[in-house]
Design a protein around this motif. Structure first.
Motif, PDB file in Angstrom:
ATOM      1  N   PRO A 511      -9.789  -3.888 -21.801  1.00  0.00           N
ATOM      2  CA  PRO A 511     -10.155  -3.318 -23.237  1.00  0.00           C
ATOM      3  C   PRO A 511     -10.962  -4.269 -24.041  1.00  0.00           C
ATOM      4  N   SER A 512     -10.977  -5.444 -23.826  1.00  0.00           N
ATOM      5  CA  SER A 512     -11.652  -6.362 -24.735  1.00  0.00           C
ATOM      6  C   SER A 512     -13.186  -6.426 -24.203  1.00  0.00           C
ATOM      7  N   VAL A 513     -13.557  -5.590 -23.184  1.00  0.00           N
ATOM      8  CA  VAL A 513     -15.237  -5.373 -22.968  1.00  0.00           C
ATOM      9  C   VAL A 513     -15.495  -3.903 -22.792  1.00  0.00           C
ATOM     10  N   ASN A 514     -14.424  -3.092 -22.926  1.00  0.00           N
ATOM     11  CA  ASN A 514     -14.665  -1.894 -22.596  1.00  0.00           C
ATOM     12  C   ASN A 514     -13.935  -0.908 -23.371  1.00  0.00           C
ATOM     13  N   ASP A 515     -14.907  -0.084 -24.388  1.00  0.00           N
ATOM     14  CA  ASP A 515     -14.804   0.665 -25.540  1.00  0.00           C
ATOM     15  C   ASP A 515     -14.155   1.847 -25.192  1.00  0.00           C
ATOM     16  N   ALA A 516     -14.102   2.101 -23.963  1.00  0.00           N
ATOM     17  CA  ALA A 516     -13.475   3.764 -23.449  1.00  0.00           C
ATOM     18  C   ALA A 516     -12.222   3.383 -23.622  1.00  0.00           C
ATOM     19  N   TRP A 517     -11.361   2.450 -23.939  1.00  0.00           N
ATOM     20  CA  TRP A 517     -10.028   2.512 -24.142  1.00  0.00           C
ATOM     21  C   TRP A 517      -9.776   3.023 -25.555  1.00  0.00           C
ATOM     22  N   ILE A 518     -10.871   3.201 -26.774  1.00  0.00           N
ATOM     23  CA  ILE A 518     -10.564   3.670 -28.002  1.00  0.00           C
ATOM     24  C   ILE A 518     -11.033   5.172 -27.927  1.00  0.00           C
ATOM     25  N   TRP A 519     -10.075   5.755 -28.352  1.00  0.00           N
ATOM     26  CA  TRP A 519     -10.292   7.204 -28.393  1.00  0.00           C
ATOM     27  C   TRP A 519     -11.343   7.671 -29.516  1.00  0.00           C
ATOM     28  N   LYS A 520     -12.045   8.655 -29.107  1.00  0.00           N
ATOM     29  CA  LYS A 520     -12.970   9.367 -30.169  1.00  0.00           C
ATOM     30  C   LYS A 520     -12.064  10.097 -31.168  1.00  0.00           C
ATOM     31  N   ILE A 521     -12.841   9.869 -32.422  1.00  0.00           N
ATOM     32  CA  ILE A 521     -12.139  10.756 -33.506  1.00  0.00           C
ATOM     33  C   ILE A 521     -12.708  12.066 -33.324  1.00  0.00           C
ATOM     34  N   PRO A 522     -11.776  13.061 -33.776  1.00  0.00           N
ATOM     35  CA  PRO A 522     -12.251  14.529 -33.415  1.00  0.00           C
ATOM     36  C   PRO A 522     -13.477  14.771 -34.093  1.00  0.00           C
ATOM     37  N   GLN A 523     -14.329  15.391 -33.485  1.00  0.00           N
ATOM     38  CA  GLN A 523     -15.632  15.916 -34.093  1.00  0.00           C
ATOM     39  C   GLN A 523     -15.385  16.663 -35.308  1.00  0.00           C
ATOM     40  N   ALA A 524     -14.443  17.693 -35.507  1.00  0.00           N
ATOM     41  CA  ALA A 524     -14.147  18.396 -36.397  1.00  0.00           C
ATOM     42  C   ALA A 524     -13.833  17.462 -37.642  1.00  0.00           C
ATOM     43  N   GLU A 525     -13.275  16.208 -37.424  1.00  0.00           N
ATOM     44  CA  GLU A 525     -12.954  15.253 -38.712  1.00  0.00           C
ATOM     45  C   GLU A 525     -14.348  14.794 -39.058  1.00  0.00           C
ATOM     46  N   ILE A 526     -15.162  14.334 -38.148  1.00  0.00           N
ATOM     47  CA  ILE A 526     -16.624  13.674 -38.602  1.00  0.00           C
ATOM     48  C   ILE A 526     -17.263  14.950 -39.373  1.00  0.00           C
ATOM     49  N   ASP A 527     -17.010  16.047 -38.931  1.00  0.00           N
ATOM     50  CA  ASP A 527     -17.999  17.246 -39.667  1.00  0.00           C
ATOM     51  C   ASP A 527     -17.340  17.490 -41.014  1.00  0.00           C
ATOM     52  N   ALA A 528     -16.096  17.193 -41.285  1.00  0.00           N
ATOM     53  CA  ALA A 528     -15.391  17.817 -42.547  1.00  0.00           C
ATOM     54  C   ALA A 528     -15.288  16.812 -43.562  1.00  0.00           C
ATOM     55  N   ASN A 529     -14.933  15.482 -43.114  1.00  0.00           N
ATOM     56  CA  ASN A 529     -14.637  14.477 -44.052  1.00  0.00           C
ATOM     57  C   ASN A 529     -15.997  13.808 -44.713  1.00  0.00           C
ATOM     58  N   PRO A 530     -16.085  13.987 -46.009  1.00  0.00           N
ATOM     59  CA  PRO A 530     -17.163  13.523 -46.538  1.00  0.00           C
ATOM     60  C   PRO A 530     -17.603  11.942 -46.414  1.00  0.00           C
ATOM     61  N   ASN A 531     -16.404  11.341 -46.039  1.00  0.00           N
ATOM     62  CA  ASN A 531     -16.589   9.969 -46.061  1.00  0.00           C
ATOM     63  C   ASN A 531     -16.826   9.314 -44.712  1.00  0.00           C
ATOM     64  N   LEU A 532     -16.898  10.245 -43.650  1.00  0.00           N
ATOM     65  CA  LEU A 532     -17.186   9.759 -42.229  1.00  0.00           C
ATOM     66  C   LEU A 532     -18.424  10.349 -41.777  1.00  0.00           C
ATOM     67  N   THR A 533     -19.349   9.753 -41.097  1.00  0.00           N
ATOM     68  CA  THR A 533     -20.635  10.320 -40.427  1.00  0.00           C
ATOM     69  C   THR A 533     -20.465   9.784 -38.962  1.00  0.00           C
ATOM     70  N   GLU A 534     -21.480  10.372 -38.454  1.00  0.00           N
ATOM     71  CA  GLU A 534     -21.741  10.283 -36.930  1.00  0.00           C
ATOM     72  C   GLU A 534     -21.627   8.794 -36.664  1.00  0.00           C
ATOM     73  N   ALA A 535     -22.160   7.949 -37.551  1.00  0.00           N
ATOM     74  CA  ALA A 535     -22.186   6.441 -37.149  1.00  0.00           C
ATOM     75  C   ALA A 535     -20.451   5.840 -37.293  1.00  0.00           C
ATOM     76  N   ASP A 536     -19.650   6.678 -37.879  1.00  0.00           N
ATOM     77  CA  ASP A 536     -18.248   6.171 -37.666  1.00  0.00           C
ATOM     78  C   ASP A 536     -17.501   6.786 -36.334  1.00  0.00           C
ATOM     79  N   GLN A 537     -18.329   7.336 -35.830  1.00  0.00           N
ATOM     80  CA  GLN A 537     -17.840   7.572 -34.339  1.00  0.00           C
ATOM     81  C   GLN A 537     -17.341   6.482 -33.392  1.00  0.00           C
ATOM     82  N   ASN A 538     -16.288   6.403 -32.657  1.00  0.00           N
ATOM     83  CA  ASN A 538     -16.153   5.431 -31.815  1.00  0.00           C
ATOM     84  C   ASN A 538     -16.922   5.628 -30.597  1.00  0.00           C
TER      85      ASN A 538
END
Length: 538
Positions: A511-538
């Motif tokens: 995990p320390s060298v592999n970000d695939a262990w970090i789950w993606k944030i739901p795209q629906a959340e990125i789209d709906a949350n005004p405080n998150l942008t695509e730059a916040d996606q894991n």
């Protein structure tokens, strides 16, 4: 919370009522109460909590989620499949195949990430409502029932945020908590129903630590839980032990684990081998006491993991224990009976390519012995004649009524886990004798020839504890996050898993060298949350 306004207030607008006593738990629970009534009485607040107890295992799609991945009872076997401890023997009917191939949590539009995220924020939103509205309505916090409600609400919020931050952010011990982005931290209820940006991992853990401390404090002087579906002071201490272990707070983890297991004696051999299907087992600290009329049957915990459940997931895809872990069990350890290494490979679609007959199965050299062995297993464990068997198939989880689809309880926390947390924490503190003493009590309850002094160094102790967790906690949902804590990758080469079936899940860097262990944030959340942008996606 985030995707739709009504998710924020779901905890009080729609509550699935499971009652506050054993009598209520034996009746059909579905009902709803209005926002105005939800906090009008102590009893109604218990009903709100009971909705959360049921949501841990029941098939109730929340706003923004799908019923196909319902509750913690889905994600426990999913996380063990992704972590390499629970092996699938074939694609079966497709359930969790994408999970073990590492295709679901890396896809921001997949139902798996969506449900994990929104279900846990439902727990957060409901806990917020309870905590804040109790304060706003002037309830007396010296009242034992109010202390019980607050103890459970704070524990649920701590549990939910720990699930979220340890899954959607870089691991605490392998990252930089003070700067790594965590998850949105919401502590309020009601209008204007806005969300928040991602807090740092450290800020989220600070809130978790505060919440679980508040939970334990309120449980002191609280009324007793009605049953093990309800969170208790022991369960809160167990959550604290998990959280502290994740942060490397070794001394605190050891202390909390010892407190959590107090009063929950280790299982006997017969109890351990009885199937892990009942909350009444002595070790069980926290469990879902499943109501017959409200189970999700073909999306239930035992549907995914039990070799006796009469569903296509198990008939065609018996789950295996990791071969490396099982082969290290000594003959004197009764857990050697948790799997069947010589079960005939009867499934012609088995992913190892060796199934279907004695001709392909290397353990048998004639048809009679091959099918006689299958029949003996079917008879002993109560499977149907439609069930396949496979070498190293696990028989840890057995239905109380085998061969059917009846519901069984779902176990979330046992004292065995707490012994292993305490031992790991003491080993990390270089308290060799202390870790050995804890392991001796635990190990000798499983192995008549157990000798903890054989593990005389920190490295030897940690390696042994890792093996103990793989065996003892098989199927209980810990292996994925254990790999993150230990900064260990996945290598299924000698596990018995098929590389063809597992694909990307067959081997992953640490995990320390592999970000695939970090789950993606739901795209629906990125789209709906005004405080998150695509730059916040894991």
């Amino acid at each position: 919370m985030l995707r739709k306004i009504n998710l924020l207030i779901l905890g009080i607008l729609v509550v699935f009522v499971t009652g506050c006593s054993e009598d209520f738990l034996e009746t059909t629970p579905t009902d709803s109460i209005s926002e105005g009534d939800a906090f009008a009485s102590v009893n109604n607040m218990f009903l709100v909590l009971n909705g959360l107890h049921r949501q841990m295992y029941a098939q109730n799609p929340l706003s923004g989620t799908a019923s196909s991945r319902s509750g913690q009872s889905h994600f426990m076997p999913s996380l063990d499949a992704m972590g390499g401890d629970m092996i699938h023997s074939s694609p079966g009917n497709g359930w969790m195949t994408s999970d073990l191939r590492w295709l679901t949590h890396t896809n921001a539009t997949f139902t798996t990430v969506n449900n994990f995220w929104y279900e846990r924020y439902h727990f957060v939103a409901t806990a917020n409502n309870l905590i804040n509205l109790i304060a706003d309505n002037g309830y007396e916090t010296t009242d034992p029932d109010i202390r019980n409600i607050l103890g459970q609400a704070y524990a649920y919020r701590a549990w939910a945020y720990h699930q979220l931050v340890s899954t959607f952010a870089k691991g605490y011990l392998v990252g930089s908590p003070s700067t790594d982005p965590g998850v949105p931290l919401l502590l309020v209820a009601g209008a204007p129903y806005t969300s928040e940006p991602r807090s740092t991992v450290q800020v989220v853990y600070d809130q978790i630590n505060s919440d679980i401390a508040n939970s334990i404090s309120f449980f002191n002087g609280a009324s007793s839980p009605d049953n093990k579906s309800h969170l208790s002071i022991n369960a809160a201490q167990g959550i604290k032990a998990r959280v502290d272990l994740t942060q490397g707070r070794w001394s605190e983890a050891a202390t909390a684990a010892a407190a959590a297991r107090d009063g929950f004696p280790l299982l006997s051999e017969s109890a351990w081998l009885s199937g892990f299907n009942s909350a009444s087992l002595s070790e069980v600290i926290w469990a879902g006491t499943v109501i017959d009329s409200e189970t999700n049957y073909y999306q239930s915990y035992f549907y995914y993991i039990s070799p006796t459940f009469n569903g296509s997931q198990n008939r065609t895809n018996p789950k295996l224990i990791n071969k490396e872990a099982y082969d290290a069990i000594p003959d004197t350890d009764f857990r050697i009976n948790m799997a069947l290494p010589l079960a005939p490979n009867t499934n012609s679609s088995a992913s190892n390519g060796l199934g279907g007959s004695y001709v392909t199965d290397p353990n048998y050299d004639n048809e009679d012995d091959f099918w006689d062995a299958w029949e003996a297993i079917i008879d002993e464990y109560g499977m149907t004649t439609g069930h396949n068997t496979h070498p190293y198939m696990a028989v840890k989880f057995l239905q109380a009524n085998p061969g059917g689809i009846d519901p069984d309880d779902v176990i979330y926390m046992r004292s065995a886990e707490m012994y292993l947390i305490e031992a790991e924490a003491k080993a990390m503190l270089s308290d060799i004798s202390g870790a050995q003493a804890v392991l001796q009590v635990f190990g000798s309850s499983r192995d008549s020839a157990y000798d903890a002094t054989a593990f005389a160094t920190q490295d030897a102790l940690i390696d042994h504890i890792k093996w103990q967790r793989a065996v003892e906690l098989y199927g209980e949902g810990f292996s994925f996050h254990d790999h993150i804590r230990w900064d260990e990758g996945i290598d299924m080469t000698n596990s018995g898993a098929s590389e063809t079936l597992y694909r990307d899940g067959f081997m992953q860097d640490k995990p320390s060298v592999n970000d695939a262990w970090i789950w993606k944030i739901p795209q629906a959340e990125i789209d709906a949350n005004p405080n998150l942008t695509e730059a916040d996606q894991n």
